[in-house]
Design a protein around this motif. Structure first.
Motif, PDB file in Angstrom:
ATOM      1  N   ALA A 135     -12.358  -1.860   3.221  1.00  0.00           N
ATOM      2  CA  ALA A 135     -13.155  -2.947   2.024  1.00  0.00           C
ATOM      3  C   ALA A 135     -11.974  -3.854   1.738  1.00  0.00           C
ATOM      4  O   ALA A 135     -12.261  -5.648   1.246  1.00  0.00           O
ATOM      5  N   ASP A 136     -10.833  -4.009   1.521  1.00  0.00           N
ATOM      6  CA  ASP A 136      -9.410  -4.896   1.393  1.00  0.00           C
ATOM      7  C   ASP A 136      -8.415  -4.140   2.457  1.00  0.00           C
ATOM      8  O   ASP A 136      -8.277  -3.563   2.277  1.00  0.00           O
ATOM      9  N   HIS A 137      -7.909  -4.979   3.008  1.00  0.00           N
ATOM     10  CA  HIS A 137      -7.171  -4.995   3.880  1.00  0.00           C
ATOM     11  C   HIS A 137      -6.034  -6.110   3.519  1.00  0.00           C
ATOM     12  O   HIS A 137      -5.078  -5.769   5.045  1.00  0.00           O
ATOM     13  N   SER A 138      -6.073  -6.626   2.954  1.00  0.00           N
ATOM     14  CA  SER A 138      -4.738  -7.692   2.528  1.00  0.00           C
ATOM     15  C   SER A 138      -3.428  -7.146   1.989  1.00  0.00           C
ATOM     16  O   SER A 138      -3.500  -7.587   0.843  1.00  0.00           O
ATOM     17  N   LEU A 182       1.308  -1.330  -0.152  1.00  0.00           N
ATOM     18  CA  LEU A 182       0.115  -0.608  -0.132  1.00  0.00           C
ATOM     19  C   LEU A 182       0.684   1.472  -0.186  1.00  0.00           C
ATOM     20  O   LEU A 182       2.045   1.514   0.589  1.00  0.00           O
ATOM     21  N   ILE A 183       0.758   2.370  -0.833  1.00  0.00           N
ATOM     22  CA  ILE A 183       1.531   3.636  -0.540  1.00  0.00           C
ATOM     23  C   ILE A 183       0.442   4.478  -0.506  1.00  0.00           C
ATOM     24  O   ILE A 183      -0.781   4.878  -1.651  1.00  0.00           O
ATOM     25  N   VAL A 184       0.636   5.299  -0.106  1.00  0.00           N
ATOM     26  CA  VAL A 184       0.115   6.617   0.491  1.00  0.00           C
ATOM     27  C   VAL A 184       1.162   7.534   0.484  1.00  0.00           C
ATOM     28  O   VAL A 184       1.265   7.995   1.427  1.00  0.00           O
ATOM     29  N   ASP A 234      -3.116   9.234  -3.114  1.00  0.00           N
ATOM     30  CA  ASP A 234      -3.058  10.505  -2.324  1.00  0.00           C
ATOM     31  C   ASP A 234      -3.423  11.188  -0.586  1.00  0.00           C
ATOM     32  O   ASP A 234      -3.291  12.301  -1.055  1.00  0.00           O
ATOM     33  N   ASP A 235      -3.942  10.156  -0.772  1.00  0.00           N
ATOM     34  CA  ASP A 235      -4.910  10.483   0.620  1.00  0.00           C
ATOM     35  C   ASP A 235      -5.384   9.975   1.650  1.00  0.00           C
ATOM     36  O   ASP A 235      -5.298   8.697   1.543  1.00  0.00           O
ATOM     37  N   GLY A 236      -4.918  10.617   3.276  1.00  0.00           N
ATOM     38  CA  GLY A 236      -5.055   9.160   3.943  1.00  0.00           C
ATOM     39  C   GLY A 236      -6.006   8.690   4.148  1.00  0.00           C
ATOM     40  O   GLY A 236      -6.868   7.434   4.502  1.00  0.00           O
ATOM     41  N   ALA A 237      -6.689  10.216   4.593  1.00  0.00           N
ATOM     42  CA  ALA A 237      -9.060   9.285   4.143  1.00  0.00           C
ATOM     43  C   ALA A 237      -8.811   8.235   3.001  1.00  0.00           C
ATOM     44  O   ALA A 237      -9.968   7.317   3.369  1.00  0.00           O
ATOM     45  N   LYS A 238      -9.055   9.292   2.281  1.00  0.00           N
ATOM     46  CA  LYS A 238      -9.114   7.898   0.832  1.00  0.00           C
ATOM     47  C   LYS A 238      -8.543   6.631   1.217  1.00  0.00           C
ATOM     48  O   LYS A 238      -9.510   5.511   0.858  1.00  0.00           O
ATOM     49  N   ALA A 239      -7.402   6.603   1.746  1.00  0.00           N
ATOM     50  CA  ALA A 239      -6.809   4.833   2.200  1.00  0.00           C
ATOM     51  C   ALA A 239      -7.338   4.093   3.083  1.00  0.00           C
ATOM     52  O   ALA A 239      -8.012   3.626   2.790  1.00  0.00           O
ATOM     53  N   VAL A 240      -8.235   4.981   4.192  1.00  0.00           N
ATOM     54  CA  VAL A 240      -8.291   4.296   5.110  1.00  0.00           C
ATOM     55  C   VAL A 240     -10.254   3.912   4.345  1.00  0.00           C
ATOM     56  O   VAL A 240     -10.421   2.685   5.285  1.00  0.00           O
ATOM     57  N   GLU A 241     -10.933   4.219   3.541  1.00  0.00           N
ATOM     58  CA  GLU A 241     -11.864   3.808   3.419  1.00  0.00           C
ATOM     59  C   GLU A 241     -12.012   3.122   2.684  1.00  0.00           C
ATOM     60  O   GLU A 241     -12.693   1.861   2.497  1.00  0.00           O
ATOM     61  N   TYR A 242     -10.866   2.480   1.356  1.00  0.00           N
ATOM     62  CA  TYR A 242     -10.344   1.424   1.211  1.00  0.00           C
ATOM     63  C   TYR A 242     -10.303   0.110   1.770  1.00  0.00           C
ATOM     64  O   TYR A 242     -10.934  -0.503   1.704  1.00  0.00           O
ATOM     65  N   LEU A 243      -9.517   1.073   2.653  1.00  0.00           N
ATOM     66  CA  LEU A 243      -9.196  -0.210   4.119  1.00  0.00           C
ATOM     67  C   LEU A 243      -9.988  -0.670   4.143  1.00  0.00           C
ATOM     68  O   LEU A 243     -10.333  -2.151   4.280  1.00  0.00           O
ATOM     69  N   TYR A 250      -4.297   2.997  12.001  1.00  0.00           N
ATOM     70  CA  TYR A 250      -5.342   1.796  10.861  1.00  0.00           C
ATOM     71  C   TYR A 250      -4.556   0.655  11.056  1.00  0.00           C
ATOM     72  O   TYR A 250      -5.371  -0.870  10.412  1.00  0.00           O
ATOM     73  N   MET A 251      -2.687   0.732  10.140  1.00  0.00           N
ATOM     74  CA  MET A 251      -2.306   0.260  10.435  1.00  0.00           C
ATOM     75  C   MET A 251      -2.183  -1.011  10.791  1.00  0.00           C
ATOM     76  O   MET A 251      -2.298  -2.749  11.007  1.00  0.00           O
ATOM     77  N   LYS A 252      -2.676  -0.949  11.722  1.00  0.00           N
ATOM     78  CA  LYS A 252      -2.015  -2.170  13.544  1.00  0.00           C
ATOM     79  C   LYS A 252      -3.564  -2.052  13.514  1.00  0.00           C
ATOM     80  O   LYS A 252      -3.476  -4.301  13.633  1.00  0.00           O
ATOM     81  N   LYS A 253      -4.401  -2.107  12.904  1.00  0.00           N
ATOM     82  CA  LYS A 253      -5.942  -2.729  13.581  1.00  0.00           C
ATOM     83  C   LYS A 253      -5.577  -3.725  12.481  1.00  0.00           C
ATOM     84  O   LYS A 253      -6.165  -4.666  12.672  1.00  0.00           O
TER      85      LYS A 253
END
Length: 222
Positions: free
Chosen positions: A44-47, A6-8, A33-42, A68-71
């Motif tokens: 649904a898909d955090h693999s 994952l690249i943010v 390119d946005d932290g909130a967008k990355a969290v929103e995606y995670l 969130y990464m720890k979660k």
């Protein structure tokens, strides 16, 4: 399966350079390119096996993203222009695996990624190159489904080249990684082993000799 990264990063040129190099060496990736967008995606898909996080980001910054990464149990490497020791100490104390300051060489980042994946037990130990499948953990090699037996040193040379496909690997690096830094023999022993691998796998064009440097296993030649 390839490792997923994952690249943010909100600097598009940096993100594109990293993404291109990740793809080139065999990783899969998703970039935001946005932290909130990355969290929103995670949600649904955090693999993901690893996250590369800038610190100064729109939406949510890198420090906020860490929870969130720890979660989702995703190891983190921070890559940032913040050079103050306080930020580095904070990032590492709060749980990041590594911290790299911009500007950096992409090859340095790739080495850091591999080390973190190894340290966290997430690195993919099965590598594929065309019809070659190399299982580094079980030390098996097949070509077009047929098992091939290589002597241990030649297996290790191929393993190092395939792990670094499309990147030039110097003779010195091969020697140090496989024979060890205390080896006092002739560096030409590397050339002999590479020549044997070429012959046995019929990789005349695939393993390129880089003049006065080393070798590169190329996915495709231009």
């Amino acid at each position: 399966m390839p490792n997923r990264i994952l690249i943010v990063e909100d600097d598009n040129s940096i993100a594109e350079t990293i993404a291109l190099n990740l793809k080139y060496v065999g990783y899969e990736y998703m970039a935001f390119d946005d932290g909130a967008k990355a969290v929103e995606y995670l949600a649904a898909d955090h693999s993901f096996d690893l996250a590369l996080l800038d610190i100064m980001l729109p939406g949510l910054d890198g420090f906020e993203l860490l929870s969130y990464m720890k979660k989702y149990n995703i190891p983190v490497i921070y890559m940032t222009a913040k050079t103050d020791s306080e930020s580095e100490v904070r990032g590492l104390k709060e749980g990041a695996e590594d911290y790299i300051v911009k500007p950096f060489e992409v090859v340095t980042l790739l080495v850091r990624i591999e080390k973190v994946l190894e340290r966290t037990g997430r690195i993919n130990r099965v590598y594929q190159f065309r019809d070659i499948v190399l299982d580094a953990e079980n030390r098996t090699l097949t070509k077009a489904g047929e098992e091939i037996n290589l002597p241990p040193l030649e297996f290790d040379v191929l393993s190092l080249l395939i792990r670094n496909k499309n990147r030039t690997v110097s003779r010195e690096h091969i020697l140090n990684e496989i024979w060890g830094e205390d080896f006092f023999g002739d560096i030409r022993t590397v050339d002999v082993r590479v020549a044997n691998v070429r012959k046995k796998l019929k990789f005349t064009d695939e393993i390129r000799t880089i003049s006065k440097t080393g070798y590169r296993l190329e996915e495709r030649r231009k």
